[in-house]
Design an enzyme around this catalytic site. Structure first.
Site, short mmCIF file in Angstrom:
data_model
loop_
_atom_site.label_atom_id
_atom_site.label_comp_id
_atom_site.label_asym_id
_atom_site.label_seq_id
_atom_site.Cartn_x
_atom_site.Cartn_y
_atom_site.Cartn_z
N SER A 131 0.83 -1.20 0.00
CA SER A 131 0.00 0.00 0.00
C SER A 131 0.87 1.26 0.00
CB SER A 131 -0.92 0.01 1.22
OG SER A 131 -1.82 -1.08 1.19
N CYS A 267 -21.96 -10.50 -5.97
CA CYS A 267 -20.76 -10.58 -5.15
C CYS A 267 -20.94 -11.69 -4.12
CB CYS A 267 -20.44 -9.24 -4.50
SG CYS A 267 -21.72 -8.58 -3.43
N ASP A 283 -15.30 -8.07 3.47
CA ASP A 283 -14.37 -7.21 4.20
C ASP A 283 -15.04 -5.92 4.66
OD1 ASP A 283 -11.73 -6.43 5.11
OD2 ASP A 283 -11.63 -5.11 3.37
N CYS A 356 -21.48 7.11 -8.42
CA CYS A 356 -22.08 6.86 -9.73
C CYS A 356 -21.65 7.89 -10.78
CB CYS A 356 -23.60 6.84 -9.61
SG CYS A 356 -24.45 6.61 -11.19
#
Length: 428
Positions: A131, A267, A283, A356
């Site tokens: 990261s 998902c 998660d 969006c």
């Protein structure tokens, strides 16, 4: 009570949290540190040996094979220590059927990596996700340790150590309110550092009152960032740096299903196992309502196929607002991540993704280029050809403008003379 299991088993990946939400950093935008509240105050956040063995054995048993993909996440998973992962490898070897193998992936902030860690990871062929949020002045805006100190130098030292041991990590860069305003600086930093695989992950964190945190991106800023980076990538870096956000779109445009759950129609195939053996739907949904059960009691395979988990995954598709169902780029998005679907559509319907507007702008911008890349590939030529095509087209376009006289029709197609249309703005 036994779990209700439905449907045939499908491929899935479990995100394992060997130290739960424990971390040596305190990133302002982290959504996971607060999960410590789910566990007793004095409980050890390190996965016990019996939980680990149950997890490894039951995950292998539930996997279709012959390659079993283990993902070690956090918190900061290196806090579990090297000996923990030595135990992982031993258990995998013990429980793997003949002819099967394991792939281990470790997602880390890199600040605790040293020679011993990197030697172990290289020896056991771990892949590593690292990261980094860009150059130091942007990375350190939110990624500090628990004493408020910057972490960029330590993360970069981790990158150098990994490379010294032959490991080229995949880089995860969050898009937050600090770095999203600097697409060129962020992207060129990674190019200059020789990063070969890059993923941009937008931060959308909500406060206790339901508002969006100050570290989060706005939809428009996220869309502008991704468009700006794509414009540079498509012209100069196709084939030399893989940007997951773009390559996943290319995959879908070519007619194949997305690998990323955020872009998939449904998902639920990436549940989370916590340090105590609790399995959760995702998660981003480690909370009591999405608790599936205890892997020690029920096993991984049974829990992933429960009615509750299947319904969780299908809800992404079933609760999609009408605005998404008729969207021309909806096939690339499928509503995005359910955690971000808390906005209201133009017709008043709920469950619209907060991001969006940014996604619509980004997908609409890249779609013609990706369709061209698919066409190039189907003609038997490498996708990198598009860079030469764009250079030639843009050179011709610049020449067309340069050759236009003041009294000629404007090249923009307005019908007006050049001098009364675009010439004044192009000369400023």
């Amino acid at each position: 009570m036994s779990a209700t299991v439905i449907g045939p088993r499908q491929p899935f990946v479990v995100m394992a949290k060997p130290v739960g939400p424990a971390c040596n950093l305190k990133c302002d935008y982290c959504y996971y540190l607060d999960k410590a509240q789910l566990f007793p105050p004095r409980e050890s956040l390190k996965m016990r040996h019996d939980v680990l063995e149950t997890y490894v054995a039951s995950f292998i048993a539930a996997s279709p094979g012959p390659l079993v993909h283990f993902v070690w996440h956090g918190g900061e998973p290196t806090l579990a220590g090297i000996d923990f992962y030595r135990r992982v490898v031993e258990l995998q070897d013990r429980h793997l059927p003949d002819g099967w193998s394991c792939l281990n992936n470790l997602q880390t902030n890199g600040t605790l990596l040293d020679e011993a860690w990197c030697a172990f990871l290289a020896e056991q062929r771990f892949t590593v996700g690292l990261s980094i949020d860009g150059p130091s002045y942007l990375h350190d805006a939110f990624r500090t340790d628990r004493r408020g100190r910057p972490t960029h130098a330590r993360a970069m030292a981790g990158l150098r150590l990994l490379r010294a041991h032959g490991i080229e990590p995949d880089v995860l860069c969050t898009l937050n309110s600090a770095n999203v305003e600097h697409p060129a600086q962020v992207y060129r930093f990674f190019v200059d550092e020789g990063v070969q695989w890059l993923q941009f992950l937008p931060v959308v964190k909500r406060t206790a009152d339901g508002a969006v945190s100050c570290s989060s991106v706005t939809p428009e800023a996220m869309g502008s960032f991704l468009c700006a980076v794509f414009d540079e990538w498509i012209r100069y870096d196709v084939g030399s740096i893989g940007v997951q956000n773009f390559l996943e779109c290319l995959l879908v445009v070519s007619g194949r299903p997305a690998n990323l759950c955020v872009m998939a129609e449904t998902c639920g195939q990436v549940p989370v196992v916590e340090h105590d053996g609790g399995l959760y739907s995702c998660d981003h949904f480690v909370e009591p309502h999405h608790y599936l059960g205890d892997i020690v009691r029920d096993g991984v395979g049974a829990l992933i196929e429960t009615t509750r988990q299947v319904s969780f995954g299908q809800a992404k598709r079933d609760l999609l607002p009408q605005e998404c169902r008729v969207c021309p780029v909806g096939f690339l998005c499928h509503g995005g991540c359910p955690k971000d679907r808390f906005s209201t559509a133009s017709d008043g319907e709920g469950a619209l993704n907060y991001l969006c507007a940014g996604y619509r702008g980004f997908y609409g911008h890249v779609l013609p280029y990706l369709e061209r890349m698919v066409g190039i590939a189907r003609s038997g030529r490498p996708a990198t050809v598009i860079m030469a095509e764009l250079e030639q087209n843009e050179r011709g376009e610049r020449r067309r403008w340069q050759m236009t006289g003041r009294n000629d029709p404007c090249p923009c197609g307005s019908g007006a003379k050049y001098k009364h249309c675009c010439l004044p703005s192009r000369r400023r």
